[in-house]
Structures are given as structure tokens and as C-alpha cells.
Design a protein around this motif. Structure first.
Motif, PDB file in Angstrom:
ATOM      1  N   GLU A 156      47.666  14.382  13.416  1.00  0.00           N
ATOM      2  CA  GLU A 156      46.277  14.467  13.858  1.00  0.00           C
ATOM      3  C   GLU A 156      46.070  15.674  14.768  1.00  0.00           C
ATOM      4  OE1 GLU A 156      45.770  10.605  15.990  1.00  0.00           O
ATOM      5  OE2 GLU A 156      45.291  11.872  17.712  1.00  0.00           O
ATOM      6  N   ILE A 157      44.811  16.128  14.828  1.00  0.00           N
ATOM      7  CA  ILE A 157      44.471  17.271  15.677  1.00  0.00           C
ATOM      8  C   ILE A 157      44.011  16.736  17.029  1.00  0.00           C
ATOM      9  CG2 ILE A 157      42.919  19.245  15.963  1.00  0.00           C
ATOM     10  CD1 ILE A 157      42.755  19.353  12.912  1.00  0.00           C
ATOM     11  N   LEU A 158      44.483  17.389  18.087  1.00  0.00           N
ATOM     12  CA  LEU A 158      44.124  16.964  19.427  1.00  0.00           C
ATOM     13  C   LEU A 158      43.609  18.179  20.203  1.00  0.00           C
ATOM     14  CD1 LEU A 158      44.363  14.391  21.166  1.00  0.00           C
ATOM     15  CD2 LEU A 158      46.544  15.288  21.991  1.00  0.00           C
ATOM     16  N   ALA A 159      42.395  18.081  20.711  1.00  0.00           N
ATOM     17  CA  ALA A 159      41.855  19.147  21.571  1.00  0.00           C
ATOM     18  C   ALA A 159      41.688  18.568  22.964  1.00  0.00           C
ATOM     19  CB  ALA A 159      40.520  19.646  21.032  1.00  0.00           C
ATOM     20  N   THR A 160      42.363  19.185  23.936  1.00  0.00           N
ATOM     21  CA  THR A 160      42.321  18.643  25.297  1.00  0.00           C
ATOM     22  C   THR A 160      41.816  19.684  26.281  1.00  0.00           C
ATOM     23  OG1 THR A 160      44.605  19.289  25.599  1.00  0.00           O
ATOM     24  CG2 THR A 160      44.211  17.011  24.943  1.00  0.00           C
ATOM     25  N   LYS A 161      41.546  19.232  27.509  1.00  0.00           N
ATOM     26  CA  LYS A 161      41.045  20.081  28.593  1.00  0.00           C
ATOM     27  C   LYS A 161      39.735  20.772  28.200  1.00  0.00           C
ATOM     28  CE  LYS A 161      45.556  21.031  30.552  1.00  0.00           C
ATOM     29  NZ  LYS A 161      46.657  21.995  30.456  1.00  0.00           N
ATOM     30  N   CYS A 162      38.970  20.117  27.353  1.00  0.00           N
ATOM     31  CA  CYS A 162      37.665  20.670  26.998  1.00  0.00           C
ATOM     32  C   CYS A 162      36.715  20.308  28.139  1.00  0.00           C
ATOM     33  CB  CYS A 162      37.133  20.040  25.717  1.00  0.00           C
ATOM     34  SG  CYS A 162      38.307  20.092  24.362  1.00  0.00           S
ATOM     35  N   GLN A 163      35.931  21.281  28.563  1.00  0.00           N
ATOM     36  CA  GLN A 163      34.980  21.032  29.635  1.00  0.00           C
ATOM     37  C   GLN A 163      33.631  21.569  29.245  1.00  0.00           C
ATOM     38  OE1 GLN A 163      35.782  22.403  33.639  1.00  0.00           O
ATOM     39  NE2 GLN A 163      37.956  22.140  33.187  1.00  0.00           N
ATOM     40  N   PHE A 164      32.605  20.802  29.547  1.00  0.00           N
ATOM     41  CA  PHE A 164      31.278  21.344  29.290  1.00  0.00           C
ATOM     42  C   PHE A 164      30.287  20.768  30.273  1.00  0.00           C
ATOM     43  CE2 PHE A 164      27.637  22.891  26.985  1.00  0.00           C
ATOM     44  CZ  PHE A 164      28.127  24.116  26.558  1.00  0.00           C
TER      45      PHE A 164
END
Lengths: 297, 571
Positions: free
Chosen positions: A149-157
């Protein structure tokens, strides 16, 4: 199983969502379309739902699975288990099915839009984003080989109204998971309990290569909001996305790296396109002519 | 039909392009976004944003740019080059993303284009004036309509063999003509367009439009009743972007330098060639600045430019800069002039203060030339508010006179503005201004390079102490020689590095992870100055004055090098 209209093994051998459990009524037949096949289904008990191809006179049963608030089926031979989603079973959470949206677009485009933060200030103005807070900061993307699976972390908005109770905007942290070619889960800090995260899901049912039903749901720590308000919120958001999605050309997701122009904010989308390419998916996408797919950066 | 990518086809009526509208058209399977900019230019672009494929026809026509609905990217009139990516204000790569554009011509009240049309739209005889008829879409192929027009025609009209291959002309007994055109949207659907050979208005026009509308509807009904074979639809080829554009730009090292995010809250043209920008912070308080300071701005096309702050004392909630738009200038002033809009987010550095104002003078003389007024204006405002003695001399051209008049007026009585002087007149004025040297007074000069050089020379000749003549160059016109190879030793960190030819000391330091603040990187601003403990310096900057250069105790690491084999730096 018999012949199928779709011949792409990658998508045939998946579990696909076709209805929320909330929408199933005992002994009442429902109809839907999956991968261009008409399907009928009938819930006979809380544990058992029958699914068959509507045109099949013998009503030979397809596999059925009730999980994460949805009814899943397949036209192929998928792995027995669905991806993990442990938050769904946490007892103090509310699982609200927030509606299925018909969209004339490929499943891949719909998932990519779900992963995209850059459009918040322009498409979800005043709700999920607002000018001039348009910057997408660096975040991390990885493909977990174990779980595929794909994991995107530390995304901030920046979100104009982080919680119902607050009047000021603040940076919200997001984590995105793509555990299934047509399903994604987004985690963001709960306004009620900062140590925990609300989960928002999109399970996409491919009706055809350029037509989907996007099943959305929320799995949240919130004992105040009414179900109707939670649904209305999600429907507002999706109602804003739908016209954008339906105006994407081509409707199929192009996997060739030179079809469109990515920026750093699109890291998760690029990982997603490469992941689909490596799986050899051909349905609902324009396959890549790029031979060297191993070079993931 | 044979696919004729080199033939001109009408794809819209002129009336389809009202003010600030974007019209969606289709030809031979390809969709176009057609929009008229405020300068009259008709843009015909492929109808998809090259970022994520969203139709540009659902975007916003902002007059000189088209803004995509999805992520707010903006594309320029004519070139279709992307000018703004809101998601990444900082660290913009030096590359241009361009949408696919197609030739456009406006003729006979219609907009014409094709994939790769030859020459110009053909002349159609007898249509010196015209009225555009209402176009009618028909579910038929180009060929089917062509056959009908050639072989069946329309009642009471005589078919005229047209010299043009794009028109089907018919004549009435009165001599007036009708010309039809076919726009093949795709293989099985076309638009029948027409023009009438007289310019008519009012009730007469409505009568004629209704008349031909019913004739064209009849043509449609007849054609759609025919049993024509359905052809497979044309799929327009999606052209690939360049290899460079297909890659995610790397995360650069510029982010730390350009750590402030500001939004443009005002953009005003204060003279023919000067634009004033007011920048406000998005979140945090802007850092304190001193009079004379400048900031670095990262522009969307990857360019970096320095601008002096013109703020007065206490104006801490925003930064103000003034930008001179050079007529044939580089990309920096052009980008600011044309592409930066109110509301845009841009990345800037903290203010650098390499042209400080010393407030211990008895009296201060400011000599400003052209846009060089900007740092001096901020200084004079500071002295004015402290009620310290100063005089302000501003040399300008009449076209820019209006730019700073108000602000100069507020500085009080001791201001002089000189308009359109020749070089000789300017020099004799400056001689007069500097005729009485005093060790207690200071002179600040900023303007064109030649003016600064001359002012320093006049000052020296008149007996001013060099340290009291203070100046700031906006750019270094010297030719930089970077051939030499030498060693640098960093005294405090005990590191020895080799500086090869072709690389600056600053670049070598940065590559080795040693962070040194820098700004203009051309030896004009002094930000990257460091102390030298040992070694001979080859000064190539315009920042240090000649006595500083003689002493050889400091070096500007961006341009200057060693004359000796090694330099020992105090870092």
C-alpha cells in the motif's frame, strides 16, 4: 464465473464495494453495475447477502463480503482478505456512510483527487483551504512492500476552520493510505481528541472504465454531530469535487510519466501512478509506454 | 473525410467570445479553450491544463491570464506559459510549463484554426461586408454535408463555384450571397456555419437570421434522416510533455533562504515604468528591518531578485518595494510587471542590511538617481521621524517623476528634485552638493553605477573622507574572472577546501554544507562578506570601498577570489 466484459485480471481479481450496509434492506433486491456487468443482490440476513449477475438465468452466486460498512463482491479471484482498517472496529468511533456519488470519471482520477491537497483553497474554498494559504509543504511518500500500500505522511495543510468550535484556521496534519487500487483512507487529527485521528474513506466502485460510484464514509470520534450533518458536510465536499473530476481529459488516468506535468505537491499521485503501472493495470487507465518502471524516486 | 489538419476551419463566431469568457470548441476530435484577452488577442489552446488535465474552459479568464479552476495555476495570454503555481511559492524551478497552443485568425466574424494550418484563411469573394448566421450542429460527417451542399443546395439560391476550398457559396437573384462552412467536430458530428454578404442591423437582421436559420435547420433535418454510415470517432493525440517537465522537481536548498511567505496586497503602477508592491505576511510577524535593507524575492520562473524596502520607521506589518520595469529588461522586472497579481503568495528572504544608516552624523546628504531612490527613501523617512538633519537630492526622468513625489513631499523642506538633467548638468549639481566636506557629515548615494562612481570621485576630490561616502550598487557591471584555483582554510572550523576555477568561494562553502548568508551573488549587496585572516584578495565586487579593498581584511565570497595560493577565512 463465466466470461466477463472486462478482461483485465488486475481489476477482476479485487474485492469491489457495491453498496453500503446501511442501504441494504432485508429481502429487497438491489441492482448495480460493476465493471460493465449488471449485478443484483439481496440481503437475506445480517450475515448473508446473495449477489448474482442479473442476466444469469441460473443466478449463480458471486462471492460476497460484508466489511467496513460495505458490501463487497468480485468477478475474479481475489485474496481472501480485504486490506486492514482497524479504526473501523474501535468501539468509541462512529461509522457513518456519507453517500455514494456517481461520477463520470475513471476510478484512478477519483483516487488521485482524494490524495490531492493543492486543490483545497480553490475547490473547497473556506472549508478545507483558503487563499493565500496555498502552499503544499514537503511530505513523505512510501510504498510499503509488506502491505502493498501507498503511505503519505507528514502532510500538512492550512484549514480555515479546523474544528466546529474554533473560529481560527490552523495547520492540520494528514496521513493518506492507499491500500487498494480503488480505495483510500485519510486520517486527520480529531477536533475532539487531539491524540487521535478521524478517518475518512473513499471506496470506489468501477462501474465502467470512465464511470464510477464513489462510496464515502467517515469513521470519527464525535458524539455530538448528527449523522445528517456529517453526511451534509461530506456531500458538500464531494459536490465540489464532482464537476472538476468530470472535466478532466482524458477521463482515464494516464500512467505515462510524460502525459501530464507533476509538481512536488503531486508526489503521492506519482507514486500511485507508478504503483498501478507496476501492477500492470490496464482498465480505466492509459498504460504507460515507459519501460523503466523500477526507477521510483 | 480525409483528415485535413492543414486546412483552416471556423470554430467559433466572434460573438462567442464576450468580455472575459472562455469558449469551448471542438475540431477533428480535439477540444479547444478559446478566449479573448483584454488586449484583443484570441487564444486557442488545447482544452486541458497540462498539470492534471482539467478543462481550461471551466477556468477563469482574468484578462491577461487564464486561471485553472483546479489548482489556481495561471497561464499567460499568447504564450500559454505558466506564470503562477500557488502550491509552491518558494523554490520554483527554472522551467516553463506551456499549454499547447494553436494558430488563430479572426475573419468574416468567425474564429479560425486547425492543428497545423497552412498560410492564412482563404479570401472569399464578395464578402467585403457580412452578417454571421446562427451556427447549427448536425449529426453528420463533413463529407455528408459537403455532398449535400454541392449536389442538393438550397431553394431559390444558385450554387456558385467557389474559388475557396473552405466555403460553399450561393447567390440570390438580387446578387446577395450566402456562404456556408463546415466545422467537423468529430467524424459524425459537424457544425454548419454561414455568413450573409451584407452587413445588416435591427429588424432586417432578425428577419434574415430567422430565414436562414430555418433553411439550415431544414438541411439538418434532411441530413439526419439519411442513413449515413457511422465512422469511428477520432481520438486526438495527446502530445507528451518534455522529459524535463515529466519529472518532479527536486527539493532545493533555497527553501531555508526564502522562508517567509507573503501575499501581494497592493500592486500599483506609480509611474510609467515603476510598480509599487505591498507585501503582507501570511502568518507570522515579519522580521524587523533597518532603513536601507533589502529583501530577496523568489519569482515563479526560478529567478531571484533583490529589492530595497521603502518602508518608513514603525511600518512593521508589511514590506513595500518599488520595481522599475526595464523596457528590454530581464525576466525579473517583466515577471513582476506582468505576472504577479494581487493575492499571489511569494517567498522572500529576511531583510539583509548591508547598506546601514548611521545615525551619529550631524547632517546627512542623500543623492538618489532613478530607482536608486528606494533605500535612501527609507533612510530619509527614518531621519525625518527622528528630527535629524538631512538633505535629499533626487535625480530623475520626467516619466518617473510621479512615482515618489508624495513620499518626497512628506520628507519636508530639504528636498530637491532634478528632472531630465544631462550627465554634465548632473555632475556639476553633485559637485555643488558636495562642495563643503565635513568629517561630521555623511553622504549616501544610490543610483546607476556611473553616477555612484562619479559621486564618490567628486566626494574624494572635494576632500570628503572615504568612510563618510556611503553607497549601494544595485548590480555589479564588472566582468568577473573566476579562472584561478586556490585553497581556503576555515580558521574556526579547521577545514581546508579547494576552490576550483569556475566556482566561487560561496559555492564551495555551500556544497560542503557550510551555510553562509548570501543575497545578490554578484558582489553588489555585501551580504556574503567574511573576514580574512591571511592571504591576498582579488577583489571583484562593487560593495567594498577602495580603502577597505586596500586593507584586505574582508572578502565578498560570491565573486572575489585569492591572488595568493590560499586564504584563511574567519569562519
Amino acid at each position: 464465473m463465466g466470461a466477463t466484459i472486462c478482461t483485465d485480471k488486475v481489476i477482476l481479481n479485487q474485492w469491489h464495494p457495491i453498496s453500503s450496509v446501511d442501504d441494504l434492506k432485508n429481502n429487497e433486491q438491489g441492482n448495480t453495475i460493476l465493471l460493465e456487468e449488471d449485478l443484483s443482490f439481496n440481503k437475506i440476513s445480517d450475515e448473508e447477502v446473495l449477489i448474482w449477475k442479473s442476466a444469469d438465468p441460473s443466478k449463480k452466486l458471486l462471492q460476497a463480503k460484508l466489511k467496513y460498512g460495505y458490501l463487497w463482491t468480485t468477478l475474479g479471484h481475489p485474496a481472501p482478505d480485504l486490506f486492514s482498517f482497524p479504526e473501523f472496529y474501535e468501539i468509541d468511533r462512529r461509522n457513518v456512510a456519507t453517500g455514494a456519488f456517481g461520477v463520470n470519471i475513471s476510478a484512478g482520477r477519483a483516487i488521485e483527487n482524494f490524495l490531492d491537497m493543492g486543490h483545497f483553497p480553490f475547490v473547497h474554498t473556506g472549508i478545507l483551504g483558503e487563499e493565500p494559504h496555498t502552499e503544499v509543504k514537503e511530505y513523505d511518500v512510501s510504498i510499503s512492500e509488506n502491505d502493498d500500500e501507498i503511505l503519505a505522511t507528514k502532510c500538512q495543510f492550512y484549514q480555515p476552520q479546523a474544528a466546529v468550535a474554533s473560529s481560527e484556521g490552523t495547520d492540520v496534519e494528514y496521513i493518506y493510505r492507499v491500500p487498494h487500487i480503488n480505495c483510500a483512507i485519510l486520517y486527520k487529527s480529531s477536533p475532539v481528541d487531539e491524540s487521535r485521528q478521524d478517518a475518512i474513506v473513499i471506496f470506489v466502485q468501477p462501474v465502467g472504465p470512465e464511470k464510477v460510484r464513489a462510496h464515502t464514509g467517515m469513521c470519527i470520534i464525535d458524539d455530538k454531530s448528527a449523522d445528517a450533518d456529517i453526511r451534509l458536510f461530506q456531500q458538500t465536499i464531494f459536490g465540489q469535487d464532482k464537476p472538476i473530476l468530470e472535466n478532466q481529459l482524458p477521463k482515464k488516468l494516464p500512467l505515462d510519466s510524460r502525459a501530464e506535468t507533476p509538481i512536488r505537491a503531486d508526489k503521492s499521485a506519482i507514486a500511485y501512478r507508478r504503483w498501478l503501472s507496476q501492477k500492470g493495470l490496464t482498465y480505466g487507465v492509459i498504460p504507460s509506454k515507459d519501460i523503466n518502471l523500477s526507477r521510483f524516486t | 473525410m480525409d483528415i485535413e489538419f492543414s486546412k483552416w476551419f471556423p470554430v467559433a463566431s466572434t460573438s462567442d467570445l464576450p468580455y472575459r469568457h472562455i469558449f469551448q470548441a471542438q475540431l477533428l476530435g480535439r477540444e479547444y479553450a478559446i478566449w479573448r484577452a483584454d488586449d484583443g488577442h484570441v487564444n486557442i489552446w488545447e482544452n486541458r491544463c497540462l498539470h492534471r488535465g482539467v478543462r481550461l474552459s471551466i477556468g477563469i479568464n482574468e484578462g491577461s491570464e487564464l486561471k485553472c479552476q483546479y489548482h489556481g495555476w495561471r497561464y499567460a495570454n499568447r504564450t500559454a506559459g505558466c506564470t503562477y503555481i500557488p502550491a509552491h511559492p518558494a523554490d520554483a524551478p527554472a522551467r516553463t510549463i506551456c499549454n499547447n497552443t494553436y494558430q488563430s485568425q479572426e475573419k468574416y466574424g468567425m474564429i479560425w484554426t486547425c492543428e497545423t494550418p497552412d498560410g492564412t484563411v482563404p479570401e472569399i469573394e464578395g464578402f467585403g461586408s457580412y452578417t454571421v448566421l446562427r451556427p447549427i450542429p448536425i449529426n453528420s460527417s463533413y463529407k455528408t454535408i459537403e455532398n449535400f451542399l454541392t449536389n442538393v443546395g438550397i431553394p431559390k439560391h444558385q450554387f456558385v463555384k467557389s474559388k475557396s476550398t473552405v466555403a460553399w457559396q450561393f447567390k440570390l437573384e438580387s446578387g446577395t450571397q450566402i456562404s456556408f462552412f463546415i466545422q467537423p467536430q468529430n467524424n459524425n458530428i459537424s457544425i454548419l456555419r454561414g455568413i450573409y454578404s451584407l452587413h445588416i442591423e435591427g429588424a432586417e437582421k432578425i428577419k434574415i437570421l430567422k430565414h436562414y436559420n430555418s433553411i439550415m435547420v431544414e438541411i439538418r433535418d434532411k441530413l439526419e434522416k439519411q442513413d449515413s454510415p457511422q465512422l469511428p470517432d477520432l481520438e486526438p493525440k495527446i502530445s507528451q510533455v518534455s522529459d524535463q517537465l515529466s519529472k518532479i522537481p527536486v527539493y532545493g536548498n533555497q527553501n531555508q533562504r526564502f522562508h517567509l511567505r507573503v501575499t501581494v496586497t497592493e500592486k500599483v503602477r506609480i509611474s510609467d515604468n515603476i510598480i509599487k508592491l505591498k507585501l503582507k505576511s501570511i502568518k507570522e510577524q515579519l522580521p524587523t528591518f533597518h532603513a536601507g535593507a533589502h529583501i530577496d524575492i523568489q519569482l515563479q520562473n526560478g529567478l531571484i531578485r533583490q529589492y530595497s524596502l521603502t518602508n518608513g520607521p514603525g511600518e512593521t506589518d508589511h514590506y513595500c518595494i518599488a520595481v522599475k520595469i526595464e523596457k528590454n529588461g530581464g525576466g525579473g522586472s517583466k515577471t513582476i510587471g506582468e505576472n504577479i497579481a494581487i493575492g499571489d503568495v511569494i517567498a522572500i528572504s529576511s531583510p539583509h542590511n548591508s547598506f546601514p544608516l548611521l545615525r551619529n552624523s550631524k547632517h546627512t546628504i542623500f543623492v538618489a538617481g532613478g530607482i536608486g531612490i528606494t533605500p535612501l527613501l527609507s533612510m530619509a523617512k527614518a531621519l525625518h521621524s527622528m528630527k535629524l538633519s538631512f538633505e535629499f537630492h533626487y535625480f530623475t526622468q520626467s516619466q518617473d517623476l510621479s512615482a515618489f513625489q508624495n513620499e518626497i513631499y512628506k520628507l519636508g523642506k530639504n528636498t530637491n528634485t532634478y528632472i531630465d538633467l544631462t550627465i554634465d548638468q548632473t555632475l556639476s549639481k553633485i559637485e555643488k552638493i558636495l562642495e563643503t566636506p565635513s568629517p561630521l557629515n555623511k553622504v549616501y548615494v544610490c543610483g546607476p553605477g556611473e553616477m555612484i562612481e562619479n559621486t564618490i570621485k567628486i566626494g574624494n576630490d572635494s576632500g570628503w573622507n572615504e568612510s563618510n561616502l556611503r553607497y549601494e550598487y544595485f548590480k555589479n557591471n564588472n566582468k568577473i574572472d573566476n579562472d584561478s584555483t586556490f585553497q581556503i582554510e576555515l580558521a574556526r572550523s579547521a577545514i581546508s577546501l579547494n576552490v576550483p576555477s569556475g566556482k566561487s568561494i560561496l559555492e564551495v562553502l555551500t556544497e560542503n554544507g557550510i551555510k553562509l548568508e548570501s543575497s545578490c551573488e554578484q558582489g553588489a549587496c555585501g551580504t556574503c562578506k567574511v573576514s580574512v585572516l591571511e592571504g591576498d584578495i582579488n577583489h571583484q565586487d562593487v560593495y567594498l570601498n577602495s580603502s577597505e579593498k586596500r586593507k584586505g581584511k574582508v572578502i565578498l565570497t560570491c565573486v572575489s577570489r585569492a591572488k595568493s595560493d590560499r586564504l584563511i577565512l574567519d569562519i
